[in-house]
Design an enzyme around this catalytic site. Structure first.
Site, PDB file in Angstrom:
ATOM      1  N   GLY A   1       0.830  -1.196   0.000  1.00  0.00           N
ATOM      2  CA  GLY A   1       0.000   0.000   0.000  1.00  0.00           C
ATOM      3  C   GLY A   1       0.861   1.240   0.000  1.00  0.00           C
ATOM      4  O   GLY A   1       2.032   1.207   0.398  1.00  0.00           O
ATOM      5  N   ASP A   2       0.287   2.322  -0.466  1.00  0.00           N
ATOM      6  CA  ASP A   2       0.970   3.612  -0.390  1.00  0.00           C
ATOM      7  C   ASP A   2      -0.074   4.699  -0.201  1.00  0.00           C
ATOM      8  O   ASP A   2      -1.133   4.676  -0.839  1.00  0.00           O
ATOM      9  CB  ASP A   2       1.788   3.893  -1.649  1.00  0.00           C
ATOM     10  CG  ASP A   2       2.755   5.046  -1.432  1.00  0.00           C
ATOM     11  OD1 ASP A   2       3.794   4.831  -0.774  1.00  0.00           O
ATOM     12  OD2 ASP A   2       2.461   6.169  -1.881  1.00  0.00           O
ATOM     13  N   THR A   3       0.219   5.629   0.695  1.00  0.00           N
ATOM     14  CA  THR A   3      -0.718   6.700   1.015  1.00  0.00           C
ATOM     15  C   THR A   3      -0.071   8.046   0.749  1.00  0.00           C
ATOM     16  O   THR A   3       1.059   8.298   1.186  1.00  0.00           O
ATOM     17  CB  THR A   3      -1.169   6.605   2.484  1.00  0.00           C
ATOM     18  OG1 THR A   3      -1.788   5.327   2.688  1.00  0.00           O
ATOM     19  CG2 THR A   3      -2.156   7.701   2.829  1.00  0.00           C
TER      20      THR A   3
END
Length: 201
Positions: free
Chosen positions: A77-79
């Site tokens: 994931g990446d935010t």
């Protein structure tokens, strides 16, 4: 004719060192078999838009770890916190955090949280959650106190919603877990489609 043996799902690897992402997975009953952080260049490309950047980071992280663990399913994931078209950094210094908070003070911004799942064989699935956050107009003493707390360290946009900053946020539209770092609805849908989780709690 003998009944065929049930297929054994692949082990799940979390391609992130973030304790928040592991904790969030635990909320939906998922415990990764291993944590294998992906070491990649996270520099945005010139003119890269926040949505494209978040999706690219999640995909690259998953692909790097999938190359190391081809027999496993890899979740990453990446935010990204974005003010307009501007991608805000993961604050590493007090100056960066202060600049982010001054920029976000009294205005709305977006949080893009991308998820990638790569299965053995290389098939990759992607989802992206977009949330809108409005932070109150911050007084200097509020920024000073938040900087002193240290909660901003390594956080996109210079704040972590699961701490004191939650008391500075006026409104949220979207995914709270996505703002934390892993949108659970999108993540569960990917894992469910891949047969890596149950349909119920």
């Amino acid at each position: 004719m003998a009944n065929p043996l049930p297929l054994i799902p692949p082990q799940l690897i979390l391609a992130s060192a973030s304790p928040r992402r592991r904790d969030l997975l635990g909320r939906i009953g998922i415990e990764p078999a291993a944590i294998v952080p992906a070491d990649i260049d996270e520099t945005p490309r010139k003119g890269e838009l926040p949505r494209i950047y978040a999706a690219r980071m999640a995909s690259e992280k998953a692909n790097v770890v999938a190359a190391l663990k081809p027999e496993c399913a890899v979740l990453s994931g990446d935010t990204v916190v974005a003010a307009g078209r501007r991608i805000l950094p993961k604050a590493e210094t007090e100056r960066e955090a202060r600049d982010c908070l001054n920029l976000l003070s009294g205005r709305r911004h977006r949080v893009l949280s991308a998820v990638t799942l790569v299965l053995p064989g290389g098939k990759a699935w992607h989802r992206l959650s977009e949330s809108t956050v409005t932070i109150k107009r911050l007084h200097t003493d509020e920024i000073d106190s938040y900087i002193a707390s240290g909660e901003w360290q390594g956080k996109s946009g210079g704040y972590a919603i699961q701490g004191f900053a939650e008391a500075l946020i006026r409104t949220i539209a979207g995914s709270y877990s996505g703002i934390m770092g892993l949108p659970l609805y999108e993540t569960r849908m990917l894992l469910l489609a891949a047969g890596l989780t149950r349909s119920g709690p």
